[in-house]
Design a protein around this motif. Structure first.
Motif, PDB file in Angstrom:
ATOM      1  N   LEU A 111       1.227  -1.274  -0.008  1.00  0.00           N
ATOM      2  CA  LEU A 111       0.063  -0.072   0.660  1.00  0.00           C
ATOM      3  C   LEU A 111       1.133   1.529  -0.595  1.00  0.00           C
ATOM      4  O   LEU A 111       0.822   1.798  -0.532  1.00  0.00           O
ATOM      5  CB  LEU A 111      -0.875   0.130   1.283  1.00  0.00           C
ATOM      6  CG  LEU A 111      -2.279  -1.389   0.757  1.00  0.00           C
ATOM      7  CD1 LEU A 111      -3.124  -0.898   2.250  1.00  0.00           C
ATOM      8  CD2 LEU A 111      -3.208  -0.378  -0.020  1.00  0.00           C
ATOM      9  N   ARG A 112       1.419   1.455   1.350  1.00  0.00           N
ATOM     10  CA  ARG A 112       3.576   2.741   0.497  1.00  0.00           C
ATOM     11  C   ARG A 112       3.618   2.724   0.208  1.00  0.00           C
ATOM     12  O   ARG A 112       3.686   3.591  -0.813  1.00  0.00           O
ATOM     13  CB  ARG A 112       3.781   2.108   2.071  1.00  0.00           C
ATOM     14  CG  ARG A 112       3.458   1.964   3.318  1.00  0.00           C
ATOM     15  CD  ARG A 112       3.952   1.183   4.367  1.00  0.00           C
ATOM     16  NE  ARG A 112       3.028   1.378   5.259  1.00  0.00           N
ATOM     17  CZ  ARG A 112       3.330   0.773   6.916  1.00  0.00           C
ATOM     18  NH1 ARG A 112       4.419   0.630   6.907  1.00  0.00           N
ATOM     19  NH2 ARG A 112       2.403   1.399   7.713  1.00  0.00           N
ATOM     20  N   TYR A 113       4.060   1.262  -0.961  1.00  0.00           N
ATOM     21  CA  TYR A 113       4.292   2.015  -2.591  1.00  0.00           C
ATOM     22  C   TYR A 113       3.850   1.662  -2.984  1.00  0.00           C
ATOM     23  O   TYR A 113       3.799   2.884  -4.670  1.00  0.00           O
ATOM     24  CB  TYR A 113       5.417  -0.048  -3.038  1.00  0.00           C
ATOM     25  CG  TYR A 113       5.644   0.600  -4.085  1.00  0.00           C
ATOM     26  CD1 TYR A 113       6.934   1.415  -4.442  1.00  0.00           C
ATOM     27  CD2 TYR A 113       5.034  -0.575  -5.209  1.00  0.00           C
ATOM     28  CE1 TYR A 113       7.476   0.516  -6.128  1.00  0.00           C
ATOM     29  CE2 TYR A 113       5.950  -0.389  -6.560  1.00  0.00           C
ATOM     30  CZ  TYR A 113       6.046  -0.286  -7.196  1.00  0.00           C
ATOM     31  OH  TYR A 113       7.130  -0.145  -7.807  1.00  0.00           O
ATOM     32  N   SER A 114       2.473   1.097  -3.930  1.00  0.00           N
ATOM     33  CA  SER A 114       1.924   2.291  -4.040  1.00  0.00           C
ATOM     34  C   SER A 114       1.479   3.824  -4.478  1.00  0.00           C
ATOM     35  O   SER A 114       0.756   4.474  -5.463  1.00  0.00           O
ATOM     36  CB  SER A 114       0.551   1.064  -4.077  1.00  0.00           C
ATOM     37  OG  SER A 114      -0.516   1.469  -3.312  1.00  0.00           O
ATOM     38  N   SER A 115       1.380   4.263  -3.069  1.00  0.00           N
ATOM     39  CA  SER A 115       1.301   6.016  -2.707  1.00  0.00           C
ATOM     40  C   SER A 115       2.939   6.223  -3.680  1.00  0.00           C
ATOM     41  O   SER A 115       2.442   7.166  -3.826  1.00  0.00           O
ATOM     42  CB  SER A 115       1.215   6.151  -1.409  1.00  0.00           C
ATOM     43  OG  SER A 115       0.100   5.221  -1.334  1.00  0.00           O
ATOM     44  N   TYR A 134      -4.275  -3.234  -9.046  1.00  0.00           N
ATOM     45  CA  TYR A 134      -3.624  -3.782  -8.225  1.00  0.00           C
ATOM     46  C   TYR A 134      -3.773  -3.790  -6.649  1.00  0.00           C
ATOM     47  O   TYR A 134      -3.975  -3.603  -6.048  1.00  0.00           O
ATOM     48  CB  TYR A 134      -2.619  -4.788  -7.925  1.00  0.00           C
ATOM     49  CG  TYR A 134      -0.992  -4.007  -8.263  1.00  0.00           C
ATOM     50  CD1 TYR A 134      -0.291  -3.118  -7.424  1.00  0.00           C
ATOM     51  CD2 TYR A 134      -0.129  -3.678  -8.803  1.00  0.00           C
ATOM     52  CE1 TYR A 134       0.363  -2.336  -6.720  1.00  0.00           C
ATOM     53  CE2 TYR A 134       0.730  -2.859  -9.147  1.00  0.00           C
ATOM     54  CZ  TYR A 134       1.846  -2.757  -8.071  1.00  0.00           C
ATOM     55  OH  TYR A 134       2.500  -1.332  -8.201  1.00  0.00           O
ATOM     56  N   ARG A 135      -3.616  -1.902  -6.712  1.00  0.00           N
ATOM     57  CA  ARG A 135      -3.965  -1.290  -5.969  1.00  0.00           C
ATOM     58  C   ARG A 135      -5.138  -1.771  -5.252  1.00  0.00           C
ATOM     59  O   ARG A 135      -5.469  -0.886  -4.430  1.00  0.00           O
ATOM     60  CB  ARG A 135      -3.430   0.649  -5.800  1.00  0.00           C
ATOM     61  CG  ARG A 135      -4.144   1.008  -5.208  1.00  0.00           C
ATOM     62  CD  ARG A 135      -3.450   2.187  -5.096  1.00  0.00           C
ATOM     63  NE  ARG A 135      -3.379   3.392  -4.357  1.00  0.00           N
ATOM     64  CZ  ARG A 135      -3.058   3.571  -2.956  1.00  0.00           C
ATOM     65  NH1 ARG A 135      -2.111   3.043  -2.800  1.00  0.00           N
ATOM     66  NH2 ARG A 135      -3.810   4.675  -2.461  1.00  0.00           N
ATOM     67  N   ARG A 136      -6.297  -1.167  -6.574  1.00  0.00           N
ATOM     68  CA  ARG A 136      -7.878  -1.279  -5.764  1.00  0.00           C
ATOM     69  C   ARG A 136      -8.437  -2.622  -5.524  1.00  0.00           C
ATOM     70  O   ARG A 136      -9.298  -2.483  -5.297  1.00  0.00           O
ATOM     71  CB  ARG A 136      -8.191  -0.630  -7.264  1.00  0.00           C
ATOM     72  CG  ARG A 136      -8.471   1.202  -7.786  1.00  0.00           C
ATOM     73  CD  ARG A 136      -8.573   1.839  -8.554  1.00  0.00           C
ATOM     74  NE  ARG A 136     -10.951   1.724  -8.368  1.00  0.00           N
ATOM     75  CZ  ARG A 136     -11.121   2.656  -7.567  1.00  0.00           C
ATOM     76  NH1 ARG A 136     -10.969   3.381  -6.816  1.00  0.00           N
ATOM     77  NH2 ARG A 136     -12.549   2.524  -7.391  1.00  0.00           N
ATOM     78  N   ARG A 137      -7.751  -3.151  -6.319  1.00  0.00           N
ATOM     79  CA  ARG A 137      -8.249  -5.283  -6.754  1.00  0.00           C
ATOM     80  C   ARG A 137      -7.169  -6.050  -5.640  1.00  0.00           C
ATOM     81  O   ARG A 137      -8.073  -6.962  -4.978  1.00  0.00           O
ATOM     82  CB  ARG A 137      -8.670  -5.182  -7.958  1.00  0.00           C
ATOM     83  CG  ARG A 137      -9.366  -4.474  -8.550  1.00  0.00           C
ATOM     84  CD  ARG A 137     -11.547  -4.888  -7.764  1.00  0.00           C
ATOM     85  NE  ARG A 137     -11.858  -4.376  -9.070  1.00  0.00           N
ATOM     86  CZ  ARG A 137     -12.927  -3.853 -10.200  1.00  0.00           C
ATOM     87  NH1 ARG A 137     -12.598  -5.429 -10.483  1.00  0.00           N
ATOM     88  NH2 ARG A 137     -13.135  -3.526 -10.683  1.00  0.00           N
ATOM     89  N   LEU A 138      -5.923  -6.231  -6.352  1.00  0.00           N
ATOM     90  CA  LEU A 138      -5.653  -7.368  -5.600  1.00  0.00           C
ATOM     91  C   LEU A 138      -4.669  -7.564  -4.140  1.00  0.00           C
ATOM     92  O   LEU A 138      -4.585  -7.842  -3.728  1.00  0.00           O
ATOM     93  CB  LEU A 138      -4.452  -7.242  -6.639  1.00  0.00           C
ATOM     94  CG  LEU A 138      -4.846  -7.904  -7.949  1.00  0.00           C
ATOM     95  CD1 LEU A 138      -3.591  -8.532  -9.110  1.00  0.00           C
ATOM     96  CD2 LEU A 138      -5.835  -9.153  -7.984  1.00  0.00           C
ATOM     97  N   ILE A 139      -4.595  -6.320  -4.097  1.00  0.00           N
ATOM     98  CA  ILE A 139      -3.893  -5.825  -2.924  1.00  0.00           C
ATOM     99  C   ILE A 139      -4.342  -6.670  -0.969  1.00  0.00           C
ATOM    100  O   ILE A 139      -4.232  -6.954  -0.235  1.00  0.00           O
ATOM    101  CB  ILE A 139      -3.051  -4.044  -2.004  1.00  0.00           C
ATOM    102  CG1 ILE A 139      -2.155  -4.353  -3.599  1.00  0.00           C
ATOM    103  CG2 ILE A 139      -2.586  -4.180  -0.816  1.00  0.00           C
ATOM    104  CD1 ILE A 139      -1.349  -2.472  -3.279  1.00  0.00           C
TER     105      ILE A 139
END
Length: 661
Positions: A227-231, A283-288
């Motif tokens: 989550l932090r990496y995706s930001s 992957y941010r909205r669905r898979l994480i």
């Protein structure tokens, strides 16, 4: 794919795809074709872009690992150690690849034939020491060697932060080696390339670290890190997309050039970027959120592998682009004195209309302003959603201050400051005196402390790093009122009466430093006197006014000194522009001194009035507190008096009763 297998297979996939992409791009675009005159040979023609790919990938591994470790991993634990080890390996490869690239660049530029005699060594030494291109690769190689040692040696928060800053700085010479497009777009091309390289490195390197560090983390820990990496990746995606678009528009000049071989390679990069953006959003909205279950995890790592493939395509295409001839070649030498000095043609005469229509956007400061406004408004919105109030005037002041930064760095002042000393001085006064008044009133640190979620897992997020920056010993010294005042007025004299002024004119990096320096010193000075954000110490109000009076006097003396100067400052610059409109350079310098003396004092006067108003309000609040205290004491005394009267009456009644008895 099994995470332990992916730990090895991921980097291999990335490198293999990058090499395939660069070879295909060179074959299609002709970047490795034989040159008719002074051909350096196939080893150099093919080896130089391949070495460049390795430089880019290793630099990304170095930078991205450090950034993600600082933002998402707890220091002292195994994942943090792995991140620093990965950065160390990246730095070692970066050093070797940069040295190889510098050597091949020497062979390519000078068409030198490798020999063992002293002449060849002398040529190589002169290239590395005297040529700007050779200096860039020499600095990059030395920085890589230093970073290899440092990333191996450090293992705690603050040293890692300092190493990360050095690693980011080591990428700057790679972006300032040259540019494509017209001479008028030189600064924009350089800044867009530097931003593109840094953002892509953070994005790609973070992805590589995720693959490497996965076996050392539980799924719950990995979910938080993702989550932090995706930001981080989202911010990097925006910077890469915008800077890449600017860079491509400068090089291509026209949409029709997209159909050239160079344009096709640009489209390949664009397609890879869009694919990575779509995968990242998915992957941010669905898979994480499904990382806790094994099927979702397998699907996620499959998506991650696919993203590495697209990263490899983009990296290879970028290296091939660097060796492919653009459809429009840049002129080598400017035709006018202004073009020779600044790289841009002399702008038309400054009229009232051009104060509103002249624009030359500095991409770096445009990003700073955009992100500063966005994150500030996001913080205000978060407070609003949970029912907390935030004064509207603070939001307005912050936005106005940031718009002021954008106007100074991208508006008419940026267009004319290289040609008119007076415009340079106006921008300086606004950056150091007027704009900080607005920004300090916005209280950004207080908003960040209230709006950003507190980390409780041993990592440091935005809130933790901001509070550390505010409360560390260096900040305590810099926000001391006397130190802040000394920096504010001392840097004014030091800048204009040393070669720092000349550096800011000749080198765009110096110009960026100038803007940042005066904005920061002005902010610290205002913050030390007024503001909502906390500082370790503020002077009593009488001393604040005395400091302001002293600053106003020294500032006025500075302006008068410039006005009385009989010689032209940086005469080989302002006196050689070939400008035929407006005041003469010496007359314009006199106007600039008047700006520093008169217009520059207005923000200081406003600051003094603000301090005086706060002083009076402080006195009013103290008086009200004293009045409330007196009222409370008076009420207590009246109650005691009434009680005493009641006791006396009761005593008299008892005496009278005894007498009657």
């Amino acid at each position: 794919m099994n995470p332990r297998l992916l730990r090895v297979a991921g980097p291999v996939i990335l490198i293999a795809v990058s090499l395939i992409a660069v070879v295909a791009g060179l074959a299609y675009g002709g970047g490795a074709a034989e040159v008719q005159l002074a051909d350096p040979g196939p080893v150099v023609r093919w080896g130089l872009p391949i070495a460049t790919v390795l430089v880019n990938l290793s630099a990304a591994t170095l930078v991205g690992s450090l950034v993600l470790a600082l933002f998402a991993l707890p220091a002292g634990e195994r994942p943090f150690e792995i991140a620093l080890d990965t950065a160390s390996i990246g730095a070692a490869v970066f050093t070797i690849a940069a040295a190889t690239t510098g050597y091949l660049t020497f062979l390519n530029v000078l068409n030198a034939k490798p020999t063992l005699d002293a002449v060849f060594g002398q040529q190589l030494g002169r290239f590395l020491v005297e040529s700007p291109l050779g200096q860039a690769w020499l600095i990059t190689t030395i920085a890589g060697a230093v970073l290899t040692v440092l990333t191996f040696a450090v293992r705690s928060w603050i040293p890692t932060l300092l190493v990360a800053i050095l690693a980011l700085a080591s990428l700057i010479p790679m972006g300032t080696q040259g540019h494509a497009g017209t001479e008028a777009s030189h600064n924009a091309a350089v800044i867009s390339l530097v931003l593109h390289i840094i953002a892509a490195a953070v994005w790609l390197g973070g992805l590589v670290l995720l693959v490497v560090v996965r076996p050392a983390m539980s799924r719950r820990q990995l979910q938080a890190v993702l989550l932090r990496y995706s930001s981080i990746a989202l911010v990097a995606f925006v910077v890469v997309a915008v800077s890449g678009t600017v860079r491509a528009s400068i090089t291509l000049l026209d949409v029709s050039n997209l159909f050239s071989t160079y344009g096709f390679l640009v489209l390949v990069k664009v397609a890879a970027l869009l694919a990575m953006g779509i995968l990242g959003a998915w992957y941010r909205r669905r898979l994480i959120s499904r990382m806790a279950d094994e099927p979702g995890s397998r699907r996620f790592w499959g998506i991650l592998t696919l993203e590495l493939v697209f990263m490899g395509v983009a990296s290879g295409a970028a290296a091939a682009l660097a060796r492919t001839a653009p459809p429009v070649e840049a002129p080598l030498v400017g035709q006018t004195p202004a073009e020779v000095l600044t790289g841009s043609p002399l702008p038309p005469e400054l009229t009232l209309e051009r104060w509103f229509t002249a624009w030359d956007v500095d991409l770096l400061w445009a990003f700073v302003v955009a992100f500063a406004v966005f994150f500030y408004l996001a913080g205000v919105w978060r407070l609003h959603r949970r029912g907390d109030a935030w004064p509207i005037h603070r939001t307005v002041m912050w936005i106005l201050g940031m718009l002021g930064v954008f106007w100074v760095t991208s508006g008419p002042i940026n267009v004319y400051q290289d040609y008119l000393f007076s415009m340079h001085m106006i921008g300086h006064m606004l950056l150091s005196m007027a704009i900080p008044l607005l920004l300090v009133t916005g209280a950004p640190v207080t908003l960040a402390a209230r709006a950003i979620r507190k980390r409780d897992d041993g990592t440091r997020g935005g809130r933790e790093w901001i509070l550390w920056a505010v409360h560390n010993p260096v900040a305590k010294v810099l926000t001391n009122p006397y130190v802040a005042a000394g920096l504010f007025i001392g840097s004014l004299w030091a800048f204009y009466y040393t070669d720092l002024f000349r550096w800011s004119l000749y080198d765009h990096v110096g110009h960026i430093w100038m803007v940042a320096h005066f904005l920061v010193t002005g902010y610290l000075f205002v913050l030390s006197l007024v503001g909502i954000d906390p500082v370790p110490y503020r002077l009593p109000y009488p001393m604040r006014l005395l400091v302001l009076i002293a600053i106003m006097a020294m500032h006025a003396f500075f302006g008068i000194a410039i006005m009385m100067n009989s010689g032209l400052m940086v005469a080989e610059w302002f006196g050689a522009m070939g400008r035929t409109w407006g005041a003469t350079p010496l007359q314009d310098q006199y106007v600039g001194g008047g700006v520093a003396w008169s217009v520059g004092e207005i923000p200081t006067l406003i600051l003094a009035i603000t301090v005086a108003i706060q002083w009076s309000r402080s006195d009013e609040r103290q008086q009200k507190r004293r009045d409330r205290h007196v009222d409370r004491v008076g009420d207590l005394e009246l109650d005691a008096y009434n009680e005493e009267l009641a006791r006396m009456a009761e005593r008299d009644a008892r005496v009278a009763a005894r007498q009657r008895g």
